[in-house]
Design a protein around this motif. Structure first.
Motif, mmCIF file in Angstrom:
data_model
loop_
_atom_site.group_PDB
_atom_site.id
_atom_site.type_symbol
_atom_site.label_atom_id
_atom_site.label_comp_id
_atom_site.label_asym_id
_atom_site.label_seq_id
_atom_site.Cartn_x
_atom_site.Cartn_y
_atom_site.Cartn_z
ATOM 1 N N SER A 121 -15.711 0.283 -0.313
ATOM 2 C CA SER A 121 -14.945 0.886 0.796
ATOM 3 C C SER A 121 -14.061 -0.153 1.470
ATOM 4 C CB SER A 121 -15.881 1.473 1.850
ATOM 5 O OG SER A 121 -16.603 2.525 1.297
ATOM 6 N N SER A 122 -14.611 -1.369 1.633
ATOM 7 C CA SER A 122 -13.805 -2.409 2.304
ATOM 8 C C SER A 122 -12.611 -2.806 1.421
ATOM 9 C CB SER A 122 -14.665 -3.618 2.674
ATOM 10 O OG SER A 122 -15.219 -4.196 1.520
ATOM 11 N N ILE A 123 -12.826 -2.889 0.098
ATOM 12 C CA ILE A 123 -11.704 -3.236 -0.796
ATOM 13 C C ILE A 123 -10.689 -2.080 -0.841
ATOM 14 C CG2 ILE A 123 -11.036 -3.863 -3.168
ATOM 15 C CD1 ILE A 123 -13.768 -5.240 -3.462
ATOM 16 N N THR A 125 -10.054 -0.087 1.642
ATOM 17 C CA THR A 125 -9.307 -0.167 2.912
ATOM 18 C C THR A 125 -8.240 -1.258 2.838
ATOM 19 O OG1 THR A 125 -11.348 0.470 4.014
ATOM 20 C CG2 THR A 125 -9.572 -0.260 5.436
ATOM 21 N N LEU A 126 -8.617 -2.393 2.235
ATOM 22 C CA LEU A 126 -7.663 -3.504 2.083
ATOM 23 C C LEU A 126 -6.488 -3.068 1.189
ATOM 24 C CD1 LEU A 126 -7.062 -6.549 2.596
ATOM 25 C CD2 LEU A 126 -8.409 -7.054 0.551
ATOM 26 N N LEU A 129 -4.239 -0.833 3.084
ATOM 27 C CA LEU A 129 -3.419 -1.611 4.020
ATOM 28 C C LEU A 129 -2.208 -2.220 3.300
ATOM 29 C CD1 LEU A 129 -3.152 -2.815 6.935
ATOM 30 C CD2 LEU A 129 -4.402 -4.797 6.073
#
Lengths: 157, 100
Positions: A121-123, A125-126, A129
């Motif tokens: 999920s964090s990747i 989101t990145l 972005l």
């Protein structure tokens, strides 16, 4: 004369954005094969962002500053340069590094991304972005072109 | 080469923060902007090279440090740094334009 470099810069940047949209889609529901494809797409995105940086930089330093910037600044919408060119040329510098980070994270995490939903999920989101900043670059490029067109129209009419 | 995500995250974060600070300070100080321009012929080219050098230097400085076992929080930190830095640059140039 209109420089073709700006078209090449925009095209390289837009294809780089598509590469990261591809990364995003591959990572939504990853398998081993999809992670391999995401790595390839991220490599393409990194290379294209660097190429866009070099071409856009050459255009900005050797053509825009002498031929376009003075026209926009004397035209009816000087903010097109004063706000948007200035913002674009500096925020753009983040993209090559964010794209290298994304590639490194996918490469390092590898198959673990299939089960590790939080890191995935964090990747994601990145990656999202990067796509958003890339689209913002395209919108700012449009506003700068509009500023140049408005200035030329004001001169002609 | 084995990738160290900790140093990659440090390198990206510091590059973005320093590039943002350099951008804003150089706009406020003609002396610094002229100095940056004197190095390569254009202040923006110097800023780009500076960002590249910082990224590579910070990465290799921390490359042999112990890597994260998981780094989701740190990734979100990079995202936050990028958003704040982007807004800072945009709002600075809006202010700079309006205050002329």
């Amino acid at each position: 004369m209109v420089s073709s470099l700006i078209g090449i810069h925009a095209a390289l940047g837009e294809i780089a954005i598509f590469a990261f949209i591809w990364v995003f889609i591959e990572l939504l529901n990853p398998s081993e094969q999809r992670i391999k494809r995401a790595k390839k797409a991220a490599v393409i995105g990194v290379i294209l962002f660097f190429m866009s940086w070099i071409v856009g930089g050459y255009y900005y330093v050797n053509y825009y500053g002498k031929n376009v910037k003075p026209i926009i600044k004397e035209g009816p919408v000087p903010w097109a340069h004063e706000i948007f060119t200035e913002t674009k040329e500096h925020i753009f510098l983040f993209l090559p590094f964010l794209s290298i980070l994304t590639l490194g994270l996918i490469h390092k995490s590898g198959k673990a991304l299939i089960k590790d939903k939080k890191t995935r999920s964090s990747i994601l989101t990145l990656t999202f972005l990067i796509v958003l900043i890339g689209l913002a670059m395209a919108v700012m490029g449009y506003l700068i072109s509009t500023g140049a067109r408005a200035a030329l129209e004001a001169k002609l009419l | 080469m084995k990738i160290n995500t900790k140093s990659l995250i440090y390198a990206t974060s510091l590059t973005i923060i320093l590039a943002t600070l350099l951008t804003i300070i150089a706009e406020l100080s003609k002396l610094l902007k002229d100095f940056l321009a004197s190095i390569t012929g254009h202040h923006w080219v110097t800023k780009g090279l500076f960002a590249l050098i910082i990224f590579i230097a910070v990465y290799f400085f921390f490359a042999s440090s112990k890597d994260y076992k998981e780094c989701k929080k740190e990734i979100y930190s990079v995202i936050a740094i990028t958003i704040v830095s982007s807004l800072a640059i945009f709002l600075f140039f809006v202010w700079h334009f309006l205050s002329k």
